[in-house]
Design an enzyme around this catalytic site. Sequence first.
Site, short mmCIF file in Angstrom:
data_model
loop_
_atom_site.label_atom_id
_atom_site.label_comp_id
_atom_site.label_asym_id
_atom_site.label_seq_id
_atom_site.Cartn_x
_atom_site.Cartn_y
_atom_site.Cartn_z
N ASP A 180 0.89 -1.15 -0.01
CA ASP A 180 -0.08 -0.13 -0.12
C ASP A 180 0.86 1.34 0.17
O ASP A 180 2.23 1.24 0.34
CB ASP A 180 -0.63 0.18 1.27
CG ASP A 180 -1.88 1.04 1.31
OD1 ASP A 180 -2.34 1.84 0.15
OD2 ASP A 180 -2.23 1.37 2.59
N ASP A 182 -0.32 5.05 1.06
CA ASP A 182 -0.23 5.90 2.17
C ASP A 182 -0.45 5.13 3.73
O ASP A 182 -1.07 4.05 3.60
CB ASP A 182 -1.61 6.63 2.07
CG ASP A 182 -1.95 7.63 0.93
OD1 ASP A 182 -0.86 8.59 0.88
OD2 ASP A 182 -2.55 7.51 -0.08
N THR A 272 -2.88 1.17 -4.53
CA THR A 272 -3.39 2.08 -3.79
C THR A 272 -4.82 2.84 -4.28
O THR A 272 -5.17 2.52 -5.29
CB THR A 272 -2.24 3.40 -4.17
OG1 THR A 272 -2.49 4.63 -3.42
CG2 THR A 272 -1.97 3.57 -5.69
N SER A 273 -5.27 3.41 -3.14
CA SER A 273 -6.28 4.12 -3.58
C SER A 273 -6.21 5.57 -4.18
O SER A 273 -7.13 6.41 -4.42
CB SER A 273 -6.99 4.25 -2.18
OG SER A 273 -7.71 2.98 -1.71
N LYS A 304 -10.85 -0.89 -2.19
CA LYS A 304 -10.73 -1.62 -0.94
C LYS A 304 -11.85 -1.29 -0.17
O LYS A 304 -12.26 -0.12 -0.02
CB LYS A 304 -9.29 -1.33 -0.30
CG LYS A 304 -8.28 -1.62 -1.05
CD LYS A 304 -6.81 -0.93 -0.17
CE LYS A 304 -5.71 -0.88 -1.23
NZ LYS A 304 -4.52 -0.40 -0.55
N ASP A 329 -1.53 -0.80 6.16
CA ASP A 329 -1.92 -0.17 7.37
C ASP A 329 -3.24 0.00 7.89
O ASP A 329 -3.63 0.27 9.09
CB ASP A 329 -1.00 1.04 7.29
CG ASP A 329 -1.94 2.20 6.27
OD1 ASP A 329 -2.44 3.19 7.00
OD2 ASP A 329 -2.24 1.72 5.33
#
Length: 382
Positions: A180, A182, A272-273, A304, A329
């Site tokens: 991931d 962030d 990643t978002s 996600k 995380d």
Amino acid sequence: MTPPPLPEEDHHCESCGLRYGDLTPSAALRLIRSYPTQYRHRLQHLPADVLRRRPAAGVWSPLEYACHVRDVYAVYDTRIRRTLTEHEPVLEPMHNDERAERDAYDRQPLPAVLSALERNADRFAALASEVSERQWSRSAVRLPGERRTVLWMVRQATHEGLHHLHDIGVGATDRAVLFDVDGVLVDSYPAYRRIWSRWATHRNLDPDLVWSHTHGRRPIDTITVVAPQLDADAEYRLVRDMMAQEGDAFPVYPDAAAVLSLMKGQPWGVVTSGRTPTVLQRLRAGRLPDPPVLVDSSQVRRGKPDPEGYLRAAQLLDVAASDCLVIEDAPTGVEAARTAGMTVIAVRTTHPDDELAGAHHRVDTFSDTIPLIADWLNSTHP
């Protein structure tokens, strides 16, 4: 014969990618402690002729590299002890090739070499872990003008172990690591908290409620959940404008470079978002390499906790989902990776332990993932 000059204090190795200035002491020691296992995995099954044969003139055999790294930790242990107790001692060069010939590196028994490497690395790491903040700047001299600090010695010893792992060759290449961004590679928590609080206040929403729906989700999904009455696309543009105003408030984590140094020659990527241009900008600003595979919010229909992003990354890397290790995380990211059938390490950078219970492993800092990633890449067991 005059030995070659030592690397500089801020050395950047173009071959293995390690930057001394990016290597914190804690990350360095975790890397060093991981090396004995990595060397064991890479050497113990090699045929004898491959183990002891030099592949080209002037290039050591895998066994000779292991002997050299074993001796590096013994020598640098002595160098640091002297530097901590003497005023700028003059250090003897290692004379690597002469030492290899004198000690018959190519004829030494592998089990004894690996055992000694483990002892020396553990002893060196234990010594370095006791160095105080003010002692890192103590220095020694090798050749005239070659003054190097204790901190450089730890970084140099770390580099030796990593660089020669690459010289020997990569380990298992049928396993991948997915990160991931962030909260894992990039410390974006403070900036994003400000952005979402500002947006929530602007729209008369509860900032804490909005924040609770952001972790691991695409921004547009967060907006859809907390403010279904608003135009999600228009609000997303507003959030992106607020994000742009934060400028460079998105630093990479201090040990990100050390963790990614394990990835050279291995399949890896990020899921990643965020959006690709923003992600690459932040990674490059932190001097991290571009991921070979980057799956962002625009490449999936469902973000996600849906597993789509992680499954797509595995497909792009041509690696089975069960052979992927994920570093996350956020609970939504952990759920996505677990649903995809992947092994998950959760880093407690943004969420408490009880919210990450779905992960296979939980660690405090990003550098704590180093031994787990090394074991994953080099092991052959399920």
